[in-house]
Motif scaffolding. Sequence first.
Motif, PDB file in Angstrom:
ATOM      1  N   ILE A  92      38.182  40.546  -7.445  1.00  0.00           N
ATOM      2  CA  ILE A  92      36.788  40.188  -7.196  1.00  0.00           C
ATOM      3  C   ILE A  92      35.905  41.302  -7.753  1.00  0.00           C
ATOM      4  O   ILE A  92      35.885  42.420  -7.240  1.00  0.00           O
ATOM      5  N   ALA A  93      35.189  40.982  -8.820  1.00  0.00           N
ATOM      6  CA  ALA A  93      34.296  41.935  -9.489  1.00  0.00           C
ATOM      7  C   ALA A  93      32.913  41.311  -9.593  1.00  0.00           C
ATOM      8  O   ALA A  93      32.280  41.331 -10.656  1.00  0.00           O
ATOM      9  N   THR A  94      32.466  40.758  -8.475  1.00  0.00           N
ATOM     10  CA  THR A  94      31.212  39.998  -8.441  1.00  0.00           C
ATOM     11  C   THR A  94      29.979  40.874  -8.353  1.00  0.00           C
ATOM     12  O   THR A  94      28.849  40.368  -8.330  1.00  0.00           O
ATOM     13  N   GLY A  95      30.188  42.180  -8.277  1.00  0.00           N
ATOM     14  CA  GLY A  95      29.055  43.095  -8.321  1.00  0.00           C
ATOM     15  C   GLY A  95      28.211  43.048  -7.064  1.00  0.00           C
ATOM     16  O   GLY A  95      28.681  42.733  -5.970  1.00  0.00           O
ATOM     17  N   GLY A  96      26.930  43.373  -7.240  1.00  0.00           N
ATOM     18  CA  GLY A  96      26.013  43.410  -6.114  1.00  0.00           C
ATOM     19  C   GLY A  96      24.720  42.699  -6.441  1.00  0.00           C
ATOM     20  O   GLY A  96      24.535  42.176  -7.541  1.00  0.00           O
ATOM     21  N   ALA A  97      23.836  42.690  -5.470  1.00  0.00           N
ATOM     22  CA  ALA A  97      22.490  42.132  -5.639  1.00  0.00           C
ATOM     23  C   ALA A  97      21.497  43.204  -5.200  1.00  0.00           C
ATOM     24  O   ALA A  97      21.824  44.069  -4.387  1.00  0.00           O
ATOM     25  N   VAL A 139      23.540  45.617  -2.790  1.00  0.00           N
ATOM     26  CA  VAL A 139      24.424  45.224  -1.689  1.00  0.00           C
ATOM     27  C   VAL A 139      25.533  44.349  -2.272  1.00  0.00           C
ATOM     28  O   VAL A 139      25.285  43.529  -3.159  1.00  0.00           O
ATOM     29  N   PRO A 140      26.770  44.520  -1.812  1.00  0.00           N
ATOM     30  CA  PRO A 140      27.885  43.777  -2.412  1.00  0.00           C
ATOM     31  C   PRO A 140      27.720  42.267  -2.297  1.00  0.00           C
ATOM     32  O   PRO A 140      27.304  41.752  -1.254  1.00  0.00           O
ATOM     33  N   PHE A 176      35.816  37.616   1.011  1.00  0.00           N
ATOM     34  CA  PHE A 176      36.175  37.367   2.412  1.00  0.00           C
ATOM     35  C   PHE A 176      36.722  35.954   2.614  1.00  0.00           C
ATOM     36  O   PHE A 176      37.555  35.724   3.500  1.00  0.00           O
ATOM     37  N   GLU A 177      36.307  35.003   1.775  1.00  0.00           N
ATOM     38  CA  GLU A 177      36.905  33.671   1.832  1.00  0.00           C
ATOM     39  C   GLU A 177      38.376  33.705   1.435  1.00  0.00           C
ATOM     40  O   GLU A 177      39.201  32.959   1.980  1.00  0.00           O
ATOM     41  N   LEU A 178      38.720  34.564   0.490  1.00  0.00           N
ATOM     42  CA  LEU A 178      40.086  34.613  -0.039  1.00  0.00           C
ATOM     43  C   LEU A 178      40.985  35.601   0.701  1.00  0.00           C
ATOM     44  O   LEU A 178      42.203  35.603   0.503  1.00  0.00           O
ATOM     45  N   LYS A 179      40.404  36.433   1.537  1.00  0.00           N
ATOM     46  CA  LYS A 179      41.148  37.532   2.158  1.00  0.00           C
ATOM     47  C   LYS A 179      42.339  37.042   2.991  1.00  0.00           C
ATOM     48  O   LYS A 179      43.455  37.585   2.882  1.00  0.00           O
ATOM     49  N   ALA A 181      30.852  48.571  -3.012  1.00  0.00           N
ATOM     50  CA  ALA A 181      29.680  49.355  -2.612  1.00  0.00           C
ATOM     51  C   ALA A 181      28.919  49.728  -3.871  1.00  0.00           C
ATOM     52  O   ALA A 181      29.493  49.820  -4.961  1.00  0.00           O
ATOM     53  N   SER A 182      27.634  49.972  -3.730  1.00  0.00           N
ATOM     54  CA  SER A 182      26.781  50.303  -4.871  1.00  0.00           C
ATOM     55  C   SER A 182      27.178  51.661  -5.441  1.00  0.00           C
ATOM     56  O   SER A 182      27.036  52.693  -4.764  1.00  0.00           O
ATOM     57  N   ARG A 183      27.686  51.660  -6.696  1.00  0.00           N
ATOM     58  CA  ARG A 183      28.094  52.906  -7.341  1.00  0.00           C
ATOM     59  C   ARG A 183      27.637  52.872  -8.796  1.00  0.00           C
ATOM     60  O   ARG A 183      26.474  52.622  -9.060  1.00  0.00           O
ATOM     61  N   ASN A 184      28.539  53.102  -9.745  1.00  0.00           N
ATOM     62  CA  ASN A 184      28.103  53.095 -11.144  1.00  0.00           C
ATOM     63  C   ASN A 184      29.191  52.536 -12.044  1.00  0.00           C
ATOM     64  O   ASN A 184      30.246  52.076 -11.578  1.00  0.00           O
ATOM     65  N   ILE A 185      28.955  52.563 -13.356  1.00  0.00           N
ATOM     66  CA  ILE A 185      29.888  51.995 -14.325  1.00  0.00           C
ATOM     67  C   ILE A 185      31.251  52.662 -14.226  1.00  0.00           C
ATOM     68  O   ILE A 185      32.297  51.998 -14.211  1.00  0.00           O
TER      69      ILE A 185
END
Length: 678
Positions: free
Chosen positions: A475-480, A610-611, A617-620, A660-664
């Motif tokens: 899961i690499a869906t990033g954040g908003a 925010v993630p 969590f649906e797939l967990k 969590a919000s981080r960087n490349i």
Amino acid sequence: MSVDPLLQPFQLRGLTLRNRLMSTAHEPAYTDDGMPKARYRLYHAEKARGGIALTMIGGSSVVAPDSPQAFGNILLYKDECVRWLKELADDVHDKGAAVMIQITHLGRRTSWSKDDWLPVIAPSHEREPAHRAFPKAMEDWDIARVIAAYADAAERVKAGGLDGVEFECYGHLIDQFWSPATNKRADEYGGSIDNRLRFGMAVFEAVRRRVGPDFLIGARLVCDEDWDRGLSRDEGMAIARRLTRSGLIDFLNVIKGHIDSDEALSRVIPGMGERSAPHLDFAGEVRAETRLPTFHAARIQDVATARHAIASGKLDMVGMTRAHMADPHIARKIAEGREAEIRPCVGMGYCIDSIYAGQAVCIHNPATGREATIPHLVPRSNGPKRKVVVVGAGPGGLEAARVAGERGHDVVVLEAAARPGGQIVLAAALKRRREIIGVVDWRVRECERLGVAFRFNAFAGADDVLGLDPDIVVIATGGAPNIGFLDSGGEFAVTSWDLLSGAARPSGEVIVYDDNGAHPGLSAAEYVADSGAKLEIVTPERMLAPDVGGTSYPPYFRAFSRADAKVSLNLRLESIARRGNRVVGAFYDEYGRRRVEKEADMIVVEHGAVPVDDLYFELKAGSINRGEVDYDALIAGRPQTVSSNPDGRYRLFRIGDAVASRNIHAAVYDAIRLMKDI
């Protein structure tokens, strides 16, 4: 033999270099107790494995205790360095490359409040803004002591089996004597150019006597400080000619500019958005003037420019230092006709800026400096072929797909947007930073080469993922954009994403509130500055953008200066409200314990992300590992083997901003650590 200019051998006195590519001296802060131990060795040995001709170690290896480490420097004044130098030299030589080391006394370019707490020394009491120390003006016994220390250090280098030494003569002690900006002495070491050269020439002579006539000695020297207070071009060229006539120096490594402030350093080591190879022509002029073998590195990050530098006769050896941090196998890929597979340096400067945070890392090559646990060349798996589903095509998702593809697995990437890139697409919307898209483009090309399947405009749900019958799900869906910190009025905020995507257009008076302190906030602010709107930047920090490094923030600040932007510190945004056709932000000053209102036409908010983790969590519950990551294994570079759910159908991981919000760098590092053993 190849006719490629870059692949031609070069004879440097008794040393044959197998091609024209080199990595110039830089300090990645990989030392251990001031010694170039295993991590340092593996970093340079990887470049040798990748086909480079010459790697320079020890950017600014120090020769004396009153030149304490400024950024993890090698301590050449300790005898124990010989052992570690020899191990490194033997490893590099075994892989076909030569290795030299840069030696120096930092002079005023360090701090007194570390290591042995000795006074910082310099020719005169001239403080360096960057490192902030007020130096002691050297006495006669200081001069004699430092000259001897240089000779001792060079002797240790020779005993370690390296091929030569390079004196650092830009911004450090030797050229602090040369430059009228830093040498105000009235004795035999100040005034005329002969006097200002006296100390440096004494150092060169002492070292030559100690190491003998056959050991290679060079100088990385500034030939023009490009500064009305400093060394002029005429004087710099005169110094280069005198070094040539002295017979003490075997090669020159040319620098233009001065480095006593971040702004000045950002022009000596130009980054993203600056023109390619800005000092190359000048280096060629020095070569023509001196006829000495000439090296040079400054934003020569692509093969075409490097090839031109050699083919045109401007250089004898071309430094692609940051480029080799992005891809240490440049020479091998050129020789094998695989130039298109070279991982590009995008000029972001994260490698340099991160040194002061503790260690140099390339923004999108997580293997650099981690060769003991992370491979530069991902090996093919010996196990069964797996079905890998990656959700999200930002940098983390693309890296996960690339690594899984290199392992030989069947990989599908599901991406909700119409194109890959995630937040990098937004970062590239700022024209000066558009080359950052290379992080995406290279991974897409590599994925295509490896047979990775992409499905765009695919907003994946759990059924979509499970319908592909995966063995591994990433899961690499990033954040908003995060506006949830506001007490109220989030609906009136414009996010940095809105701005850079073009969904919102700045006009009138614009406040950019940066509670992140990294590139996204400054990028949004520069976007506003370039638009012509009146800009005010507000931050709760005591300084602007604390997480943006010293070579990266000056271009932003230039844009803010041009726009006459206002900066307000120590104000935390609590809420936003509508006032007629405008908006008003309510800020809290924690120090004054007061509230401040600021009104504008637009308030842009940058508070990280925010993630977007609903799918995770649906797939967990259906996963073998229930999403768990064994951190001990992750850190050590071992495979992930958690099996907490015997009824699970697949292994599940999430990476990057979906965590969590981080960087490349964090996103691609997550990806390769988890996927390299699948």
